[in-house]
Scaffold this active site. Sequence first.
Site, PDB file in Angstrom:
ATOM      1  N   TYR A   8       0.829  -1.214   0.000  1.00 14.73           N
ATOM      2  CA  TYR A   8       0.000   0.000   0.000  1.00 14.73           C
ATOM      3  C   TYR A   8       0.861   1.260   0.000  1.00 14.73           C
ATOM      4  O   TYR A   8       0.413   2.314  -0.438  1.00 14.73           O
ATOM      5  CB  TYR A   8      -0.926   0.004   1.217  1.00 14.73           C
ATOM      6  CG  TYR A   8      -2.111  -0.913   1.045  1.00 14.73           C
ATOM      7  CD1 TYR A   8      -3.292  -0.454   0.464  1.00 14.73           C
ATOM      8  CD2 TYR A   8      -2.055  -2.249   1.432  1.00 14.73           C
ATOM      9  CE1 TYR A   8      -4.375  -1.286   0.281  1.00 14.73           C
ATOM     10  CE2 TYR A   8      -3.136  -3.101   1.259  1.00 14.73           C
ATOM     11  CZ  TYR A   8      -4.293  -2.603   0.675  1.00 14.73           C
ATOM     12  OH  TYR A   8      -5.362  -3.445   0.485  1.00 14.73           O
ATOM     13  N   ARG A  44       1.892 -10.743  -5.793  1.00 15.72           N
ATOM     14  CA  ARG A  44       1.782  -9.271  -5.761  1.00 15.72           C
ATOM     15  C   ARG A  44       2.343  -8.648  -7.031  1.00 15.72           C
ATOM     16  O   ARG A  44       1.736  -7.780  -7.639  1.00 15.72           O
ATOM     17  CB  ARG A  44       2.572  -8.702  -4.573  1.00 15.72           C
ATOM     18  CG  ARG A  44       1.762  -8.535  -3.318  1.00 15.72           C
ATOM     19  CD  ARG A  44       1.414  -7.058  -3.071  1.00 15.72           C
ATOM     20  NE  ARG A  44       0.273  -6.993  -2.158  1.00 15.72           N
ATOM     21  CZ  ARG A  44       0.282  -6.343  -0.998  1.00 15.72           C
ATOM     22  NH1 ARG A  44       1.332  -5.693  -0.609  1.00 15.72           N
ATOM     23  NH2 ARG A  44      -0.801  -6.323  -0.251  1.00 15.72           N
ATOM     24  N   ASN A  47       6.439  -4.181   5.190  1.00 17.96           N
ATOM     25  CA  ASN A  47       5.549  -4.043   6.342  1.00 17.96           C
ATOM     26  C   ASN A  47       6.282  -4.262   7.665  1.00 17.96           C
ATOM     27  O   ASN A  47       7.249  -5.007   7.729  1.00 17.96           O
ATOM     28  CB  ASN A  47       4.340  -4.983   6.220  1.00 17.96           C
ATOM     29  CG  ASN A  47       4.704  -6.349   5.682  1.00 17.96           C
ATOM     30  OD1 ASN A  47       5.684  -6.500   4.973  1.00 17.96           O
ATOM     31  ND2 ASN A  47       3.923  -7.334   6.062  1.00 17.96           N
ATOM     32  N   PRO A 104       4.731  -5.261  10.947  1.00 17.61           N
ATOM     33  CA  PRO A 104       3.551  -5.602  11.754  1.00 17.61           C
ATOM     34  C   PRO A 104       3.851  -5.623  13.256  1.00 17.61           C
ATOM     35  O   PRO A 104       5.021  -5.660  13.650  1.00 17.61           O
ATOM     36  CB  PRO A 104       3.185  -7.010  11.263  1.00 17.61           C
ATOM     37  CG  PRO A 104       4.466  -7.573  10.741  1.00 17.61           C
ATOM     38  CD  PRO A 104       5.262  -6.413  10.215  1.00 17.61           C
ATOM     39  N   ALA A 158       2.796  11.908  14.556  1.00 16.18           N
ATOM     40  CA  ALA A 158       1.705  12.428  13.716  1.00 16.18           C
ATOM     41  C   ALA A 158       0.516  11.463  13.749  1.00 16.18           C
ATOM     42  O   ALA A 158      -0.636  11.880  13.924  1.00 16.18           O
ATOM     43  CB  ALA A 158       2.192  12.626  12.280  1.00 16.18           C
ATOM     44  N   ALA A 204     -16.851  11.835  14.523  1.00 18.62           N
ATOM     45  CA  ALA A 204     -17.072  10.706  15.439  1.00 18.62           C
ATOM     46  C   ALA A 204     -17.493   9.500  14.609  1.00 18.62           C
ATOM     47  O   ALA A 204     -18.157   9.639  13.583  1.00 18.62           O
ATOM     48  CB  ALA A 204     -18.153  11.060  16.446  1.00 18.62           C
ATOM     49  N   CYS A 252      -2.230   1.583  10.314  1.00 17.29           N
ATOM     50  CA  CYS A 252      -1.236   2.432  10.979  1.00 17.29           C
ATOM     51  C   CYS A 252      -1.550   2.847  12.411  1.00 17.29           C
ATOM     52  O   CYS A 252      -0.705   2.719  13.292  1.00 17.29           O
ATOM     53  CB  CYS A 252      -1.017   3.698  10.146  1.00 17.29           C
ATOM     54  SG  CYS A 252      -0.130   3.364   8.648  1.00 17.29           S
ATOM     55  N   LYS A 310      -1.264   0.259  15.303  1.00 18.73           N
ATOM     56  CA  LYS A 310       0.103  -0.287  15.329  1.00 18.73           C
ATOM     57  C   LYS A 310       1.091   0.766  15.842  1.00 18.73           C
ATOM     58  O   LYS A 310       1.936   0.496  16.698  1.00 18.73           O
ATOM     59  CB  LYS A 310       0.472  -0.724  13.914  1.00 18.73           C
ATOM     60  CG  LYS A 310       1.834  -1.361  13.800  1.00 18.73           C
ATOM     61  CD  LYS A 310       2.171  -1.651  12.357  1.00 18.73           C
ATOM     62  CE  LYS A 310       2.424  -0.359  11.623  1.00 18.73           C
ATOM     63  NZ  LYS A 310       3.271  -0.430  10.466  1.00 18.73           N
TER      64      LYS A 310
HETATM   65  C1  UDX Z   1      -3.281   7.288   8.422  1.00 25.69           C
HETATM   66  C2  UDX Z   1      -2.728   8.728   8.395  1.00 25.69           C
HETATM   67  O1  UDX Z   1      -3.798   9.652   8.101  1.00 25.69           O
HETATM   68  C3  UDX Z   1      -1.625   8.828   7.342  1.00 25.69           C
HETATM   69  O2  UDX Z   1      -1.048  10.133   7.386  1.00 25.69           O
HETATM   70  C4  UDX Z   1      -0.561   7.789   7.622  1.00 25.69           C
HETATM   71  O3  UDX Z   1       0.452   7.828   6.626  1.00 25.69           O
HETATM   72  C5  UDX Z   1      -1.166   6.413   7.672  1.00 25.69           C
HETATM   73  O4  UDX Z   1      -2.231   6.369   8.639  1.00 25.69           O
HETATM   74  P1  UDX Z   1      -5.009   5.915   6.930  1.00 25.69           P
HETATM   75  O5  UDX Z   1      -5.003   4.949   8.072  1.00 25.69           O
HETATM   76  O6  UDX Z   1      -4.786   5.387   5.561  1.00 25.69           O
HETATM   77  O7  UDX Z   1      -3.902   7.051   7.160  1.00 25.69           O
HETATM   78  O8  UDX Z   1      -6.426   6.689   6.897  1.00 25.69           O
HETATM   79  P2  UDX Z   1      -7.068   7.897   7.772  1.00 25.69           P
HETATM   80  O9  UDX Z   1      -7.779   8.780   6.840  1.00 25.69           O
HETATM   81  O10 UDX Z   1      -6.097   8.521   8.677  1.00 25.69           O
HETATM   82  O11 UDX Z   1      -8.185   7.135   8.633  1.00 25.69           O
HETATM   83  C6  UDX Z   1      -7.859   6.205   9.662  1.00 25.69           C
HETATM   84  C7  UDX Z   1      -9.107   5.744  10.375  1.00 25.69           C
HETATM   85  O12 UDX Z   1      -9.689   6.801  11.136  1.00 25.69           O
HETATM   86  C8  UDX Z   1     -10.220   5.267   9.429  1.00 25.69           C
HETATM   87  O13 UDX Z   1     -10.827   4.127   9.977  1.00 25.69           O
HETATM   88  C9  UDX Z   1     -11.170   6.439   9.391  1.00 25.69           C
HETATM   89  O14 UDX Z   1     -12.476   6.066   9.063  1.00 25.69           O
HETATM   90  C10 UDX Z   1     -11.061   6.944  10.828  1.00 25.69           C
HETATM   91  N1  UDX Z   1     -11.442   8.361  10.991  1.00 25.69           N
HETATM   92  C11 UDX Z   1     -10.748   9.342  10.346  1.00 25.69           C
HETATM   93  C12 UDX Z   1     -12.487   8.696  11.844  1.00 25.69           C
HETATM   94  O15 UDX Z   1     -13.116   7.821  12.450  1.00 25.69           O
HETATM   95  N2  UDX Z   1     -12.813  10.026  12.013  1.00 25.69           N
HETATM   96  C13 UDX Z   1     -12.136  11.019  11.388  1.00 25.69           C
HETATM   97  O16 UDX Z   1     -12.488  12.191  11.605  1.00 25.69           O
HETATM   98  C14 UDX Z   1     -11.072  10.669  10.520  1.00 25.69           C
HETATM   99  P1  ADP Z   2       2.438  -1.366   3.690  1.00 24.31           P
HETATM  100  O1  ADP Z   2       1.018  -0.985   4.028  1.00 24.31           O
HETATM  101  O2  ADP Z   2       3.427  -0.935   4.744  1.00 24.31           O
HETATM  102  O3  ADP Z   2       2.861  -0.983   2.314  1.00 24.31           O
HETATM  103  P2  ADP Z   2       1.982  -4.076   2.783  1.00 24.31           P
HETATM  104  O4  ADP Z   2       1.775  -5.311   3.609  1.00 24.31           O
HETATM  105  O5  ADP Z   2       0.886  -3.575   1.926  1.00 24.31           O
HETATM  106  O6  ADP Z   2       2.491  -2.955   3.797  1.00 24.31           O
HETATM  107  O7  ADP Z   2       3.236  -4.288   1.802  1.00 24.31           O
HETATM  108  C1  ADP Z   2       4.494  -4.720   2.204  1.00 24.31           C
HETATM  109  C2  ADP Z   2       5.096  -5.559   1.083  1.00 24.31           C
HETATM  110  O8  ADP Z   2       6.441  -5.860   1.436  1.00 24.31           O
HETATM  111  C3  ADP Z   2       4.413  -6.906   0.840  1.00 24.31           C
HETATM  112  O9  ADP Z   2       4.001  -7.005  -0.508  1.00 24.31           O
HETATM  113  C4  ADP Z   2       5.491  -7.958   1.195  1.00 24.31           C
HETATM  114  O10 ADP Z   2       5.448  -9.096   0.331  1.00 24.31           O
HETATM  115  C5  ADP Z   2       6.763  -7.170   0.965  1.00 24.31           C
HETATM  116  N1  ADP Z   2       7.908  -7.677   1.714  1.00 24.31           N
HETATM  117  C6  ADP Z   2       8.017  -7.901   3.041  1.00 24.31           C
HETATM  118  N2  ADP Z   2       9.255  -8.330   3.355  1.00 24.31           N
HETATM  119  C7  ADP Z   2       9.964  -8.370   2.202  1.00 24.31           C
HETATM  120  C8  ADP Z   2      11.311  -8.723   1.883  1.00 24.31           C
HETATM  121  N3  ADP Z   2      12.180  -9.090   2.841  1.00 24.31           N
HETATM  122  N4  ADP Z   2      11.681  -8.653   0.606  1.00 24.31           N
HETATM  123  C9  ADP Z   2      10.825  -8.262  -0.357  1.00 24.31           C
HETATM  124  N5  ADP Z   2       9.543  -7.909  -0.123  1.00 24.31           N
HETATM  125  C10 ADP Z   2       9.122  -7.967   1.145  1.00 24.31           C
END
Ligand code: UDX
Ligand code: ADP
Length: 482
Positions: free
Chosen positions: A21, A48, A97, A99, A230, A275, A283, A286
């Site tokens: 992602y 992938r 990733n 995790p 952040a 809300a 993110c 975690k």
């Molecule tokens: C987040 C951060 O925004 C981004 O900067 C960082 O790089 C990765 O984590 P993301 O998790 O993709 O991004 O989406 P975000 O728009 O932040 O929403 C996260 C969660 O909060 C979602 O479940 C969303 O529905 C929820 N949310 C967001 C609320 O419930 N209320 C809000 O007002 C805003």
């Molecule tokens: P993020 O949201 O952080 O991008 P994802 O799980 O979507 O996380 O993507 C992480 C990608 O990294 C996966 O496609 C996984 O296969 C790849 N990956 C993890 N470890 C390795 C590695 N050691 N070498 C190559 N690719 C890897």
Amino acid sequence: MATSSAAEKPIRKICCIGAGYVGGPTCSVLALKCPDIQVTVVDRSELRINQWNSSKLPIYEPGLEEIVLKCRGKNLFFSTDMAPALQEADLIFISVNTPTKTFGLGKGRAADLKFVESCARLIAEVCNTSKIVVEKSTVPVRSAASIINILKANTKPGISFQVLSNPEFLAEGTAVNDLTNPDRVLIGGENSDAGRRAIAALSAVYENWVPVEKIIHTNTWSSELSKLAANAFLAQRISSINAISAVCEATGADVSEVAQAIGMDSRLGSKFLQASVGFGGSCFQKDLLNLVYISESLNLTSVAAYWQQVIDMNEYQKQRFSQRIVQAMFNTITDKHITILGFAFKKNTGDTRESPAIYVAQHLLEEGACLHIYDPKVEKDQILLDLNQSDSGNEKRVVIFKDPYDAAKNTHAIVVCTEWDQFITYDYQRLYDSMLKPAFLFDGRKILDHAALSKIGFHVETIGKRPGHSFQEQNWAGVNGN
Ligand code: UDX
Ligand code: ADP
């Protein structure tokens, strides 16, 4: 000026490890904005990479497909052949990733850096020339130190590595816009000539499309911590408004009105005050857990307890909403059929990681309900996997639908878990007519016109507001003919 190094040359070839992602969209936009740079995204997952090279990309992100189609095969490549791509590159992004650990020390809280570490080892093993290595994955503060140590301990004579931190702030669903018009680009590096040259080289890449005043240079640890901070601040705002939503439900205040009043204070601003049933995504939880763990490890127990509350409030919100569904439906949902609209953690993505819909669905299943689930983008297999359900057997407790009207037919309730725009414009009269009565609607995202729904006959409940008319009140009004 100091002698030559890889950092001084302009960047011509970039390799990104991790086609997920973060890596996929980031490199696609980079390739679009820098036609003179060759970008190769590598991943160990053949599936992938095949998906990135096919007509159906592995992730849904508005605007992404067009960019990939435009650049793929020109200056954007997806491959499983990691060694040559790494050897050729001037700069390497680590975008794998991280995790939460599921075992051992820090289980359930610390970030598992095994994938980042294996990337560092691979880079040291295969590279024969100097490189800039950029940590893009969100990592605990001081992780770059481990990468530096591994690289240093395994480096061949005559070559050097500069390690930078360049966290990605994109949000899913808006990734293309976030990458094209970022609020800021953050680059952290070593405070040395070589470190500054590496920072300048990466800055020059971003300067192809990002105004220079938006590119911030910091030390490595500030950069790593800023990303965690952040996300923690954003999550904290959601937990704060969700805490207020509980007070609203108990007092008769309306959380949307309160959020508007709060958000108009220019010191606070209006964003992230919606809300909801709770935040999800890969993110927030975690990174918060990670921050709590780091604080505890540093013996900062009050700091750890403070951030833990943001997670606890999110759990409380998911629990409160799920319990409210059961309570409103006369305290039993055993064998009742319930429609879930939306399974992704937010709109405009097919991602379900930490989606509050999973929690709500599991709670309803535990209470004996049968679920009809519809989401515009999440794949059926993903939903069944998230709920530990199989697709075989006669006694299916979870059925996935391709059409929301089919899903709602003969069910007792609709539960909105994701704020997809299309849910707002459905024909709710048609949905109501096809449902069992009384028909309930629980809006976990506050996106629907509740007065109109009540008028149709729905018993409506939402976050942060008392029901306008409870079912009993409506019935009473009906009995009295007024
Ligand atoms: C987040 C951060 O925004 C981004 O900067 C960082 O790089 C990765 O984590 P993301 O998790 O993709 O991004 O989406 P975000 O728009 O932040 O929403 C996260 C969660 O909060 C979602 O479940 C969303 O529905 C929820 N949310 C967001 C609320 O419930 N209320 C809000 O007002 C805003
Ligand atoms: P993020 O949201 O952080 O991008 P994802 O799980 O979507 O996380 O993507 C992480 C990608 O990294 C996966 O496609 C996984 O296969 C790849 N990956 C993890 N470890 C390795 C590695 N050691 N070498 C190559 N690719 C890897």
